[in-house]
Design an enzyme around this catalytic site. Structure first.
Site, mmCIF file in Angstrom:
data_model
loop_
_atom_site.group_PDB
_atom_site.id
_atom_site.type_symbol
_atom_site.label_atom_id
_atom_site.label_comp_id
_atom_site.label_asym_id
_atom_site.label_seq_id
_atom_site.Cartn_x
_atom_site.Cartn_y
_atom_site.Cartn_z
ATOM 1 N N ASP A 26 -87.303 -27.034 -63.982
ATOM 2 C CA ASP A 26 -88.204 -26.094 -63.319
ATOM 3 C C ASP A 26 -88.842 -25.097 -64.279
ATOM 4 O O ASP A 26 -89.738 -24.345 -63.886
ATOM 5 C CB ASP A 26 -87.449 -25.318 -62.232
ATOM 6 N N GLU A 83 -75.301 -24.674 -59.531
ATOM 7 C CA GLU A 83 -76.619 -24.185 -59.927
ATOM 8 C C GLU A 83 -76.762 -22.799 -59.302
ATOM 9 O O GLU A 83 -77.139 -22.652 -58.138
ATOM 10 C CB GLU A 83 -77.702 -25.155 -59.439
ATOM 11 N N ASP A 86 -77.104 -28.462 -56.502
ATOM 12 C CA ASP A 86 -78.333 -27.685 -56.483
ATOM 13 C C ASP A 86 -78.256 -26.536 -55.478
ATOM 14 O O ASP A 86 -77.692 -26.680 -54.396
ATOM 15 C CB ASP A 86 -79.499 -28.626 -56.139
#
Length: 502
Positions: A398, A344, A297
């Site tokens: 998200d 990411e 992430d």
């Protein structure tokens, strides 16, 4: 992830279960069979670490970077394994809407159930040698975590920065006294983690039998009030009272005009370098044992990160600070024979971030919802620009669901026209999910991943997370009847057409 394949994004909490929340039990195995019928190679999930209804239930805000969320322990599996009686799981079982997790009710139910399991089995450690082995193998993080949880419970949930100095600052005598005083609570946490890891490992074996690999998620940052910061304060930018001097986030972007102030303490990277990145190597090794592939992430933060003075209420007044990503990943590469990582790489991405990814061959992410608008010809999220070494998504946890995105007009009028031009025809919003699924499946990307909500064609009410909104997230759940054979066959058809059959 260079072979041509595909998968589904669905967090464990969103699985079907009669116990108020998805877990590692029968519902997860039914989902594995759905994936196998659909010829999928990957199941992508969000972080498995503990969450709390007091801080919004986010799997990206946890009191441990190593522990597994006790809410994911299956009562049905506990009964099957003999830890509880089948009737034990029925008392206090949450009711309410089965399509939404009531986290507070689930926390109370699982806590009471696990206490019953502990009371039934605490006097019989010799009958469970696996527990002793687990505690020994995981001691590097488990001992600190169990003591952290016990002290925090004793102090009514108080954050560790407000503990008496001798506990906050880990004076050896104070810790030894706490271990003696709270021995039963410490052992309870160890027991719960043993159950969680045992169930996850059993589920992993089932997934391997079905040739399904798990894509896990490793957040870059840890939570301030966590066992990780308490046990390793020298690795973070903290003041003398163990409070953050700077916190993490991102500047204003697509999701928020004021940016995102996450509040996590930022790393003292020179301190990590002096240890040879020991904490990071331990953390990565732990995650590699849990997952087949890891989505790393906020990869951008390993090249440079947005550092916000802790006193600031928003992320607007921050500063970009360089991070030692190259040295860190070289250390990882030396320790581990392969690095099955997905970067990411969303948000503000610079040439330096691209160079860091290229140096290690990490695939990045492409989000199809971001493709449509001005400049689509050059847009990196448009399918005609995908390189093979990437993972393509219709959207992520998200994003809005694709139907919600199409209905709401998030892309704007230009985006809507660009979508129609790209498809070669106008479509109704209800057609958008499978049209976008077809685009990512047919793209050059080696891996295509679709959120379960898009496979089901669900609207905004099924959205998993709204960034910068503290409440109302992470609660959506799929129902058993939605995992139907016809849906699996439809997905399998696209998977075969575009050469992704597993």
């Amino acid at each position: 992830m260079q072979r041509r394949a595909s998968g589904v994004l669905l967090h464990v909490t969103s699985l079907p279960s009669p116990c108020g929340i998805g877990d590692f039990g029968p519902g997860a195995r039914r989902f594995a069979r759905f994936l196998a019928r659909a010829a999928q190679a990957y199941w992508q999930i969000l972080p498995l670490t503990p969450t709390s209804s007091f801080i919004g239930n986010s799997p990206y805000s946890s009191d441990s970077a190593f522990a597994i969320n006790p809410l994911l322990i299956s009562p049905e599996q506990l009964a099957a394994d003999g830890w509880i009686e089948p009737s034990d799981s029925e008392a206090g079982r949450p009711g309410g809407n089965p399509a939404v997790v009531d986290f507070a009710a689930v926390e109370a139910y699982k806590e009471a159930l696990l206490r019953r399991a502990w009371a039934r089995n605490r006097e019989k450690p010799a009958e469970y040698p696996g527990l002793a082995v687990f505690c020994r193998e995981e001691a590097a993080w488990l001992d600190d975590y169990a003591l952290f949880r016990a002290i925090k419970a004793e102090r009514g949930g108080q954050g560790f920065a407000d503990w008496p100095a001798e506990l906050r600052d880990r004076f050896p005598e104070a810790l030894a006294a706490a271990r003696r005083r709270l021995a039963d609570e410490v052992d309870f946490t160890r027991f719960v983690q043993y159950l969680a890891f045992s169930q996850w490992r059993a589920l992993r074996r089932h997934l391997r039998e079905n040739d399904i690999q798990v894509v896990g998620d490793m957040p870059i940052y840890v939570t301030q009030d966590s066992a990780d910061v308490w046990a390793n304060p020298e690795l973070f930018k903290l003041d003398a009272r163990k409070r953050p001097v700077f916190v993490a986030g991102v500047p204003p972007d697509y999701f928020s005009e004021t940016g995102q102030r996450w509040g996590n303490p930022v790393y003292d990277w020179p301190a990590h370098e002096r240890t040879g990145f020991s904490w990071w190597l331990t953390r990565l090794g732990h995650n590699l044992r849990l997952f087949d592939v890891i989505r790393l992430d906020h990869f951008r933060g390993f090249e440079a990160y947005w550092e916000i003075p802790a006193a600031e209420e928003t992320a607007v007044r921050g500063t970009w600070v360089k991070a030692p990503g190259l040295a860190l990943f070289k250390a990882m590469e030396r320790r581990f024979p392969s690095l099955p990582l997905i970067a990411e790489d969303l948000g503000v991405i610079t040439a330096e971030v691209r160079e860091l990814m290229a140096a290690f061959g990490f695939p990045g992410m492409k989000i199809l919802q971001f493709a449509f608008g001005p400049g689509i010809a050059e847009n990196r999220d448009a399918p005609h620009n995908y390189e093979r070494n990437c993972v393509a998504y219709t959207g992520t946890h998200d994003n809005n669901t694709t139907l919600g995105w199409a209905r709401s007009g998030e892309a704007g009028e230009e985006g809507r026209k660009a979508l129609f031009a790209y498809l070669g025809r106008e479509i109704a919003p209800e057609q958008a999910p499978w049209e976008l699924i077809r685009l990512v499946m047919g793209s050059a990307a080696a891996t295509a991943v679709t959120p379960m909500q898009d496979l089901l064609g669900l609207g905004e009410g099924a959205r998993m997370n709204m960034p910068s909104v503290a409440k109302g997230n992470w609660a959506w759940r799929v129902a058993d009847e939605q995992l139907e054979t016809a849906l699996a066959e439809r997905l399998r058809g696209l998977t075969e057409i575009f050469g992704r059959k597993h």
